[in-house]
Design a protein around this motif. Sequence first.
Motif, PDB file in Angstrom:
ATOM      1  N   ALA A 162      35.188  35.278  37.187  1.00  0.00           N
ATOM      2  CA  ALA A 162      36.359  36.057  37.581  1.00  0.00           C
ATOM      3  C   ALA A 162      36.310  37.462  36.978  1.00  0.00           C
ATOM      4  O   ALA A 162      36.696  38.441  37.620  1.00  0.00           O
ATOM      5  CB  ALA A 162      37.633  35.346  37.150  1.00  0.00           C
ATOM      6  N   ARG A 310      41.795  38.520  39.943  1.00  0.00           N
ATOM      7  CA  ARG A 310      40.773  37.472  39.907  1.00  0.00           C
ATOM      8  C   ARG A 310      40.494  37.019  38.478  1.00  0.00           C
ATOM      9  O   ARG A 310      40.093  35.873  38.255  1.00  0.00           O
ATOM     10  CB  ARG A 310      39.483  37.957  40.561  1.00  0.00           C
ATOM     11  CG  ARG A 310      39.570  38.033  42.066  1.00  0.00           C
ATOM     12  CD  ARG A 310      38.251  38.394  42.700  1.00  0.00           C
ATOM     13  NE  ARG A 310      37.272  37.322  42.579  1.00  0.00           N
ATOM     14  CZ  ARG A 310      36.164  37.268  43.308  1.00  0.00           C
ATOM     15  NH1 ARG A 310      35.909  38.204  44.196  1.00  0.00           N
ATOM     16  NH2 ARG A 310      35.304  36.277  43.161  1.00  0.00           N
ATOM     17  N   GLY A 314      40.754  33.243  37.522  1.00  0.00           N
ATOM     18  CA  GLY A 314      39.659  32.419  37.024  1.00  0.00           C
ATOM     19  C   GLY A 314      40.053  31.610  35.802  1.00  0.00           C
ATOM     20  O   GLY A 314      39.663  30.450  35.646  1.00  0.00           O
ATOM     21  N   ALA A 365      38.805  33.617  43.208  1.00  0.00           N
ATOM     22  CA  ALA A 365      38.383  33.160  41.887  1.00  0.00           C
ATOM     23  C   ALA A 365      38.320  31.637  41.846  1.00  0.00           C
ATOM     24  O   ALA A 365      37.388  31.055  41.276  1.00  0.00           O
ATOM     25  CB  ALA A 365      39.339  33.680  40.821  1.00  0.00           C
ATOM     26  N   GLN A 369      35.013  29.257  41.157  1.00  0.00           N
ATOM     27  CA  GLN A 369      35.037  28.369  40.005  1.00  0.00           C
ATOM     28  C   GLN A 369      34.502  26.991  40.380  1.00  0.00           C
ATOM     29  O   GLN A 369      33.942  26.276  39.547  1.00  0.00           O
ATOM     30  CB  GLN A 369      36.473  28.252  39.474  1.00  0.00           C
ATOM     31  CG  GLN A 369      36.600  27.540  38.142  1.00  0.00           C
ATOM     32  CD  GLN A 369      36.874  26.047  38.268  1.00  0.00           C
ATOM     33  OE1 GLN A 369      37.120  25.538  39.360  1.00  0.00           O
ATOM     34  NE2 GLN A 369      36.822  25.354  37.146  1.00  0.00           N
TER      35      GLN A 369
END
Length: 452
Positions: A162, A310, A314, A365, A369
């Motif tokens: 992120a 982001r 994240g 994000a 992940q």
Amino acid sequence: MRERPSESPDSSDASAPAVQGTPRRGVASATLGFFVGFAGIVCYGPVASEFQDAMGLSGLLVGLLVAAPQLTGSLLRIPFGAWVEDVGAKKPFLVLLGLSIVGMGGLSALLLTAYPDGLTMAHYPIVFFFGALSGCGIATFSVGSTQTSYWYPSEKQGTVLAVFGGLGNTSPGLLTLVLPVALAALGLTGAYLAWFAFLIVGTVAYASSAVDAPYFQFVKRGVGEREARRRAEACGQELFPGGDAMASIRGAARIPRTWILVALFFTSFGGFLALTTWLPSYWQAVYGVDVRTAGALTAVAFTLLAAVIRVPGGIVSDRLGGEPTAIVSFGAIVLATTLLVVTREFAVAVAATILLGAGMGVASAAVFQLVPTYVPDAVGGASGLVGGIGAFGGFAIPPILGLFVDLQGTPGYATGFVVFLVLGVVSIGLSSGLYRTRSALVPANSSAPADD
């Protein structure tokens, strides 16, 4: 974020050279390179009206033109993201940035010789080609995200990816702010010449600071793959290439969840790319603002917000899980686009755009992940497929929005948001499906893949 120090690759071999760089330097150099290349998204968007007036373009052709950089910027993510599996990130980065320099140099030369009076519809294919070439730097996303994944442990993937994606993503927003100002001060040709210089300086800065992950450093020194992996593990590296470039792509493509992530990224990141280039025209057509105000609204209310958010997106994904974070984010996208379709109130439209930017940023994000979680043995190939085909939405969507304008005139700029509304609803369903089936893949309270 605690940084792992450089250390000897093998404590039993005191003569072995130390690993160059650190995880922090690895992600910082990747972010720098991505920042420089990713600016190509707005190659035409903020000044689309200049080219539209000069060449007499329809809404469809304007949509294609503003999306031109994203044709190469999306599709090249697939082979270049996988190429990292073979050679590390530095070489693919430099090739992509070099192609962007050639494209921007060609566009600047064309404007020097033909703009304004000599630029006609006959030049459209050339302008499109140089825009597509300038967009090659956008493909550095899959290269940099793979590089970042190899530098950091699994439990930090959401956060560092992120940071990489969020900070790198700020360049289109900043260029959307700066380009109209440069246009007023330097003219169209001068603005692109300044951009050309920025690309050259940024590429040199990346080349001087970039460091590959430990495994690739050892391989380049002639260490065998098995020994290179053992030494890299001693330096803290956890993720490794799963095979050659094509094997990585094939491995990722065989996993059904890869394609779910592709679809989710098509909505979140592809939508972000599409609106970054389209929103300036929306603000000018629907609300009658000037080009500088349209650029500022797009940058502040959408592009920069979606990029910066982001990073916390994240972090939230790491703590709460990527799937529930994505569900909530796509819900925000549906709500925002519903408002944009029905409202003609300026204040409501700005608020809805802010919500839309936040939703797309956090969703992007959350999706990335999940990549190392669902495709841990082919991260490069998966990053290329998700980042490449998903980002293709940035090329595919603007021409559709242009068709709404051709069919409905000015109201089509607003009703076209129904495209994102439909994509958002579909993405909620797909994210919910991942959430329901996650327990079969990942143990409770774990972000790592289950052992087979």
